[in-house]
Design a protein around this motif. Structure first.
Motif, PDB file in Angstrom:
ATOM      1  N   THR A  93       0.840  -1.203   0.000  1.00  0.00           N
ATOM      2  CA  THR A  93       0.000   0.000   0.000  1.00  0.00           C
ATOM      3  C   THR A  93       0.877   1.257   0.000  1.00  0.00           C
ATOM      4  OG1 THR A  93      -1.502  -1.295   1.376  1.00  0.00           O
ATOM      5  CG2 THR A  93      -2.031   1.021   1.108  1.00  0.00           C
ATOM      6  N   MET A  94       2.000   1.191   0.714  1.00  0.00           N
ATOM      7  CA  MET A  94       2.903   2.346   0.739  1.00  0.00           C
ATOM      8  C   MET A  94       3.462   2.637  -0.654  1.00  0.00           C
ATOM      9  SD  MET A  94       4.791   1.735   4.388  1.00  0.00           S
ATOM     10  CE  MET A  94       6.330   2.349   3.871  1.00  0.00           C
ATOM     11  N   ILE A  95       3.810   1.558  -1.372  1.00  0.00           N
ATOM     12  CA  ILE A  95       4.335   1.754  -2.737  1.00  0.00           C
ATOM     13  C   ILE A  95       3.271   2.395  -3.619  1.00  0.00           C
ATOM     14  CG2 ILE A  95       5.130   0.558  -4.819  1.00  0.00           C
ATOM     15  CD1 ILE A  95       6.429  -1.549  -2.960  1.00  0.00           C
ATOM     16  N   LEU A  96       2.042   1.895  -3.502  1.00  0.00           N
ATOM     17  CA  LEU A  96       0.940   2.457  -4.297  1.00  0.00           C
ATOM     18  C   LEU A  96       0.770   3.937  -3.979  1.00  0.00           C
ATOM     19  CD1 LEU A  96      -1.785  -0.370  -4.042  1.00  0.00           C
ATOM     20  CD2 LEU A  96      -0.252   0.091  -5.952  1.00  0.00           C
ATOM     21  N   SER A  97       0.866   4.239  -2.704  1.00  0.00           N
ATOM     22  CA  SER A  97       0.695   5.628  -2.280  1.00  0.00           C
ATOM     23  C   SER A  97       1.825   6.511  -2.821  1.00  0.00           C
ATOM     24  CB  SER A  97       0.657   5.673  -0.752  1.00  0.00           C
ATOM     25  OG  SER A  97       0.469   6.980  -0.321  1.00  0.00           O
TER      26      SER A  97
END
Lengths: 114, 234
Positions: A15-19
């Protein structure tokens, strides 16, 4: 503040990468730089761990990758740029909702007066 | 940089993906190491130290290799295994067809006392069926071995892992006996009493790709053992 290491990041990395990719197209090294800046230098992980996560997200269609222009030789180093796909944006939205819920629930327990 | 290339090559060596996919991962990891090196070199102005720091930042190569293995989708394993099987099947046909033609058409070697056409007809069906079953076996064995290589916690114990790996070919072999019998038109039990020429040929057809696969694995492991000490940055 205390540094946050790899084990605590596991589970939130996708999710952090997506963000981080919401901020625009980036290659692996740049994603880590963005993570470092966004996390005020408190997030520490082995940089190689980023790549299995990127391949996982790409294979799930959440991000799309494309190689940089210019040939650096068949065996040389080439950067791959990643961007968020519409499916990835929806997943990011879901991930944020889940995170809010998680913080709310766990916070209620951890911060409850004894 | 040679240090980085050797390091990355070790990480990707045991991945069950196509060569082109390995090359892509190689490009990307090398690019990452190069960027990390430049950053470290700007800080310490020492080539050796900057190299070591860049490798340290990337993390344990064995762990990264395992993470990459786990991330390989099952569909990719199936496609890769199917491609390899088709290639083996084509090679088997190419190599053994002349052998069968000689065995059946050469008057000196004529096994059956029938005409050439009858000989060919008699051999063609079991030959093709046998080759197909062998190729299919290899597909299943290859796929399963690759799958359990990273996905089964049992394999963490190398003795149990080796036991499972050794048992699988036999189990598949037994099961495929019936398939062969079905395709070749023989009864389920007559497979054990086929002509000795067919039996020998089938045995060779089994042995060649299997030995090749074993040697390939062994070579790959040997290469890993040879490289490992120089690779892992302490």
């Amino acid at each position: 503040m205390t540094d946050i290491h790899g084990d605590k990041l596991r589970g939130h990395l996708d999710t952090m990468i997506l963000s981080l990719l919401e901020g625009g197209v980036a290659h692996g090294f740049e994603i880590l730089k963005r993570m470092e800046i966004s996390g005020n230098g408190l997030l520490h992980m082995k940089e190689g761990s980023l790549y299995p996560a990127l391949y996982r997200l790409e294979s799930a269609g959440l991000i799309a990758g494309s190689w940089e222009d210019g040939a650096n030789g068949r065996r040389g180093a080439r950067r791959r740029f990643y961007r968020l796909t519409p499916k990835g944006k929806r997943q990011l939205q879901r991930g944020r909702e889940e995170w809010k819920e998680f913080v709310k629930v766990v916070g209620t327990i951890l911060l409850a007066p004894t | 940089m040679h240090e980085f290339e050797t390091h990355v090559d070790w990480i990707i060596a045991s991945l069950h993906v196509s060569s082109s996919r390995k090359l892509e991962i190689r490009h990307e990891l090398l690019s990452h190491l190069k960027a990390a090196y430049e950053e470290e070199f700007a800080r310490v102005s020492d080539h050796k130290c900057a190299c070591a720091m860049a490798l340290e930042r990337l993390g344990d190569p064995a762990h990264l290799s395992l993470e990459l293995k786990i991330g390989i989708p099952v569909t990719e394993l199936i496609v890769r295994s199917a491609r390899r099987t088709l290639l083996i099947f084509a090679l088997q046909i190419l190599v053994f067809l002349p052998v069968f033609l000689i065995l059946t058409l050469d008057p000196e070697m004529n096994i059956l006392s029938e005409s050439d056409t009858q000989n060919l007809a008699a051999f063609a069906r079991p030959f093709l069926s046998g080759q197909f079953v062998i190729a299919f076996n290899l597909f299943l064995i290859g796929l399963f071995l690759e799958w359990i290589d990273v996905r089964s916690p049992v394999v963490a114990n190398r003795w149990i892992g080796a036991g499972i790996k050794s048992a699988i070919p036999f189990v598949i072999l037994m099961a495929s006996g019936s398939l062969y019998a079905l395709l070749a038109g023989a009864s389920a039990y007559s497979i054990f009493f086929v002509s000795r020429w067919i039996a020998i040929s089938l045995l060779i057809a089994f042995a060649v790709p299997f030995v090749v696969a074993l040697l390939k694995r062994e070579t790959s492991h040997l290469q890993n053992w040879q490289r490992k000490p120089t690779l892992i940055s302490e």
